[in-house]
Design a protein around this motif. Structure first.
Motif, PDB file in Angstrom:
ATOM      1  N   LEU A 275       0.853  -1.178   0.000  1.00  0.00           N
ATOM      2  CA  LEU A 275       0.000   0.000   0.000  1.00  0.00           C
ATOM      3  C   LEU A 275       0.896   1.238   0.000  1.00  0.00           C
ATOM      4  N   TYR A 276       0.710   2.103  -0.993  1.00  0.00           N
ATOM      5  CA  TYR A 276       1.524   3.313  -1.107  1.00  0.00           C
ATOM      6  C   TYR A 276       0.668   4.543  -0.804  1.00  0.00           C
ATOM      7  N   ALA A 277       1.240   5.455  -0.011  1.00  0.00           N
ATOM      8  CA  ALA A 277       0.520   6.653   0.409  1.00  0.00           C
ATOM      9  C   ALA A 277       1.363   7.889   0.141  1.00  0.00           C
ATOM     10  N   ALA A 278       0.726   8.946  -0.330  1.00  0.00           N
ATOM     11  CA  ALA A 278       1.392  10.225  -0.571  1.00  0.00           C
ATOM     12  C   ALA A 278       0.528  11.347  -0.014  1.00  0.00           C
ATOM     13  N   ARG A 279       1.167  12.380   0.473  1.00  0.00           N
ATOM     14  CA  ARG A 279       0.439  13.524   1.033  1.00  0.00           C
ATOM     15  C   ARG A 279       1.270  14.791   0.854  1.00  0.00           C
ATOM     16  N   TRP A 280       0.567  15.875   0.571  1.00  0.00           N
ATOM     17  CA  TRP A 280       1.186  17.199   0.480  1.00  0.00           C
ATOM     18  C   TRP A 280       0.398  18.130   1.380  1.00  0.00           C
ATOM     19  N   LEU A 281       1.047  18.659   2.401  1.00  0.00           N
ATOM     20  CA  LEU A 281       0.392  19.499   3.397  1.00  0.00           C
ATOM     21  C   LEU A 281       1.001  20.890   3.360  1.00  0.00           C
ATOM     22  N   ASN A 282       0.139  21.900   3.348  1.00  0.00           N
ATOM     23  CA  ASN A 282       0.578  23.287   3.314  1.00  0.00           C
ATOM     24  C   ASN A 282      -0.069  24.066   4.447  1.00  0.00           C
ATOM     25  N   GLY A 283       0.664  25.014   4.996  1.00  0.00           N
ATOM     26  CA  GLY A 283       0.141  25.841   6.070  1.00  0.00           C
ATOM     27  C   GLY A 283       0.414  27.310   5.810  1.00  0.00           C
ATOM     28  N   PHE A 284      -0.572  28.138   6.121  1.00  0.00           N
ATOM     29  CA  PHE A 284      -0.458  29.572   5.881  1.00  0.00           C
ATOM     30  C   PHE A 284      -0.999  30.339   7.075  1.00  0.00           C
ATOM     31  N   ASP A 285      -0.367  31.457   7.374  1.00  0.00           N
ATOM     32  CA  ASP A 285      -0.925  32.420   8.306  1.00  0.00           C
ATOM     33  C   ASP A 285      -1.584  33.508   7.478  1.00  0.00           C
ATOM     34  N   VAL A 286      -2.900  33.440   7.338  1.00  0.00           N
ATOM     35  CA  VAL A 286      -3.625  34.440   6.565  1.00  0.00           C
ATOM     36  C   VAL A 286      -3.523  35.797   7.246  1.00  0.00           C
ATOM     37  N   SER A 287      -3.544  35.788   8.555  1.00  0.00           N
ATOM     38  CA  SER A 287      -3.364  36.999   9.354  1.00  0.00           C
ATOM     39  C   SER A 287      -2.835  36.579  10.713  1.00  0.00           C
ATOM     40  N   ASP A 288      -2.673  37.546  11.602  1.00  0.00           N
ATOM     41  CA  ASP A 288      -2.229  37.222  12.956  1.00  0.00           C
ATOM     42  C   ASP A 288      -3.267  36.406  13.710  1.00  0.00           C
ATOM     43  N   ARG A 289      -4.513  36.435  13.233  1.00  0.00           N
ATOM     44  CA  ARG A 289      -5.594  35.759  13.935  1.00  0.00           C
ATOM     45  C   ARG A 289      -6.078  34.489  13.243  1.00  0.00           C
ATOM     46  N   LEU A 290      -5.728  34.308  11.976  1.00  0.00           N
ATOM     47  CA  LEU A 290      -6.268  33.192  11.196  1.00  0.00           C
ATOM     48  C   LEU A 290      -5.150  32.384  10.557  1.00  0.00           C
ATOM     49  N   SER A 291      -5.146  31.057  10.840  1.00  0.00           N
ATOM     50  CA  SER A 291      -4.190  30.116  10.238  1.00  0.00           C
ATOM     51  C   SER A 291      -4.964  29.055   9.473  1.00  0.00           C
ATOM     52  N   VAL A 292      -4.380  28.609   8.360  1.00  0.00           N
ATOM     53  CA  VAL A 292      -5.053  27.659   7.480  1.00  0.00           C
ATOM     54  C   VAL A 292      -4.088  26.548   7.089  1.00  0.00           C
ATOM     55  N   ASN A 293      -4.583  25.309   7.109  1.00  0.00           N
ATOM     56  CA  ASN A 293      -3.860  24.150   6.572  1.00  0.00           C
ATOM     57  C   ASN A 293      -4.645  23.588   5.397  1.00  0.00           C
ATOM     58  N   LEU A 294      -3.950  23.253   4.319  1.00  0.00           N
ATOM     59  CA  LEU A 294      -4.569  22.678   3.129  1.00  0.00           C
ATOM     60  C   LEU A 294      -3.759  21.461   2.703  1.00  0.00           C
ATOM     61  N   GLY A 295      -4.438  20.297   2.572  1.00  0.00           N
ATOM     62  CA  GLY A 295      -3.723  19.065   2.249  1.00  0.00           C
ATOM     63  C   GLY A 295      -4.367  18.288   1.120  1.00  0.00           C
ATOM     64  N   PHE A 296      -3.529  17.511   0.431  1.00  0.00           N
ATOM     65  CA  PHE A 296      -3.978  16.608  -0.630  1.00  0.00           C
ATOM     66  C   PHE A 296      -3.336  15.248  -0.384  1.00  0.00           C
ATOM     67  N   SER A 297      -4.128  14.179  -0.513  1.00  0.00           N
ATOM     68  CA  SER A 297      -3.628  12.839  -0.183  1.00  0.00           C
ATOM     69  C   SER A 297      -4.032  11.835  -1.254  1.00  0.00           C
ATOM     70  N   GLY A 298      -3.239  10.768  -1.375  1.00  0.00           N
ATOM     71  CA  GLY A 298      -3.553   9.712  -2.322  1.00  0.00           C
ATOM     72  C   GLY A 298      -3.071   8.359  -1.827  1.00  0.00           C
ATOM     73  N   LEU A 299      -3.815   7.294  -2.195  1.00  0.00           N
ATOM     74  CA  LEU A 299      -3.472   5.916  -1.836  1.00  0.00           C
ATOM     75  C   LEU A 299      -3.555   5.036  -3.073  1.00  0.00           C
ATOM     76  N   TYR A 300      -2.681   4.035  -3.125  1.00  0.00           N
ATOM     77  CA  TYR A 300      -2.709   3.059  -4.214  1.00  0.00           C
ATOM     78  C   TYR A 300      -2.272   1.713  -3.649  1.00  0.00           C
ATOM     79  N   GLY A 301      -3.037   0.665  -3.963  1.00  0.00           N
ATOM     80  CA  GLY A 301      -2.654  -0.650  -3.477  1.00  0.00           C
ATOM     81  C   GLY A 301      -3.558  -1.731  -4.021  1.00  0.00           C
TER      82      GLY A 301
END
Length: 449
Positions: A275-301
């Motif tokens: 089973l193979y797994a891949a993930r790309w995770l990104n994080g941003f501080d939109v402002s001093d009060r707001l933080s965001v994480n955005l991820g993409f994932s995939g599996l193959y097996g």
């Protein structure tokens, strides 16, 4: 700071002298014996303080030599998920989750509504999990941890399960990290979370359907890379065994069924059957009060409905958290979390058909007062050619409001209501209410942002 520490013996000595009775108040001892006794105590205290100071100086020198990892201001607290213990520190903790409640359906139907292994799935009382955590720094180069689960099944039998046991490196260059052992696959955000981290009493419907009651986890190894970019961005690539009850979309367990296809006893023949797994995770501080994480994932097996059948799973996840500049115990806050998943499942041998399954969930948590938070989650799961009588492939919706009270940092009380709409239900809908109580003892490594 160190020269000031050396004043401690003098202060302790003055305190000792002040606390000694006057010589004239001890007629049973002559003056020479009294002076010798005081000198002996002074020498012992001086030796003790010098040892303590030397230990502090050694500790400071050790800390100064430790390598630090650069972290840009825009990186979210995801990095806190990597244990930061130093030396040979060892941590042990226990998290216990219990629930009580009832449903408009009987236990047999309720067990198909609540498919998660830790979900309360019967009318009455449930010990959802007792999780024993063990972890620490094996050396300056890597950490290790184990999560052992104690639970009681519907028949009252006590079960013990090794949920996770893995090592993770700390000092590889160029932003690389290696993790190996038995661990939750890093697909999306929710799959890798332990029960005491959940914002709701039960597992999202689509995760129970595609990843099984226990979530997707197995033995293997994964490599992550954290490049130097203006924002937090981390790549994951791993390989794990595809067989067992915690890999239901893949080889699973022989004899089980998916959409009318019985799984055979297919064994791994080569690396292509992992089973193979891949993930790309990104994080941003939109402002001093707001933080965001955005991820993409995939599996193959591989899957076990044929000799060469495959499964593909892809998904996206979003997490955002807002907090004002001034907070009290982390309150107030607003957190939003959503995930969408799609599975392509080849079934049958030699003739093959394609089974498509998809689903999503979205939830918002509002911490409106110190120790109090309200939440709302909406679940959906569907499939092509769905069977209205099959709890694994019918069309499902669930709406779940809840209210959580945190009396202390180590305790949690949660009241949750579920309104389910499912094709397999006798009346198409069901109402359920749960009261959950959790408490923790000891310590854990830091969790993800």
């Amino acid at each position: 700071m160190i020269p000031k520490l050396k004043l401690i013996p003098a202060a302790g000595l003055a305190f000792a002298l002040a606390s000694m009775p006057a010589l004239g108040q001890t007629p049973d001892l002559n003056q020479e014996q009294e002076i010798a006794s005081i000198k002996k105590q002074m020498d012992a205290m001086r030796s003790l303080y010098e040892q303590q100071i030397q230990a502090l100086e050694t500790r400071i020198q050790t800390l100064e030599k430790q390598k630090t990892v650069e972290k840009s201001p825009s990186q979210p607290a995801v990095l806190a998920a990597r244990p930061q213990g130093l030396g040979r520190e060892f941590q042990i903790g226990l998290s216990v989750s219990t629930a009580a409640g009832g449903s408009s359906e009987n236990n047999e139907v309720l067990s198909n509504l609540q498919r998660g292994e830790h979900d309360p799935n019967k009318n009455g009382f449930t010990l959802q999990s007792g999780e024993l955590f063990l972890g620490g720094s094996v050396s300056p180069d890597f950490d290790a941890q184990a999560n052992i689960i104690f639970k009681i099944d519907a028949e009252g039998e006590t079960l013990v399960e090794l949920e996770e046991m893995f090592f993770v490196t700390r000092t590889l260059p160029y932003g690389f990290q290696v993790k190996g052992g038995q661990y939750f696959t890093e697909f999306g955000r929710a799959n890798a979370m332990h029960l005491h981290q959940w914002d709701f009493v039960d597992q999202p419907v689509i995760l129970s359907r595609l990843f099984g009651p226990d979530g997707l986890r197995s033995q293997g190894v994964r490599v992550s890379w954290l490049p130097r970019l203006p924002w937090y961005s981390e790549f994951f690539l791993g390989a794990q065994n595809a067989k067992g009850e915690t890999a239901v979309s893949f080889l699973g367990n022989a004899g089980e069924e998916i959409a009318g296809f019985t799984l055979g006893d297919r064994q791994s023949r080569n690396l292509s059957d992992l089973l193979y797994a891949a993930r790309w995770l990104n994080g941003f501080d939109v402002s001093d009060r707001l933080s965001v994480n955005l991820g993409f994932s995939g599996l193959y097996g591989p899957n076990a409905t044929g000799s060469d059948t495959k499964t593909y799973v892809v998904g996206g996840d979003l997490y955002a958290k807002w907090q004002p500049e001034s907070t009290q115990r982390g309150f107030p806050f607003v957190a939003f979390h959503a995930e969408a998943l799609y599975r392509n499942y080849e079934a049958g041998d030699p003739a093959r058909i394609r089974l498509d399954d998809w689903g999503a969930f979205g939830q918002v948590i509002y911490g409106f007062s110190p120790g109090l938070a309200s939440g709302l989650r909406l679940d959906f799961a569907g499939s092509d050619g769905n069977d209205p009588t099959d709890p694994f492939r019918d069309t499902r919706w669930r709406l779940s409001p809840n209210l959580t009270w945190f009396p202390t940092e180590f305790t949690k009380v949660r009241l949750q209501y579920n309104r389910d709409w499912a094709q397999f239900l006798p009346n198409d809908s069901a109402d359920t209410i749960w009261l959950q109580f959790q408490f923790s003892l000891g310590s854990h490594f830091a969790h993800t942002f």
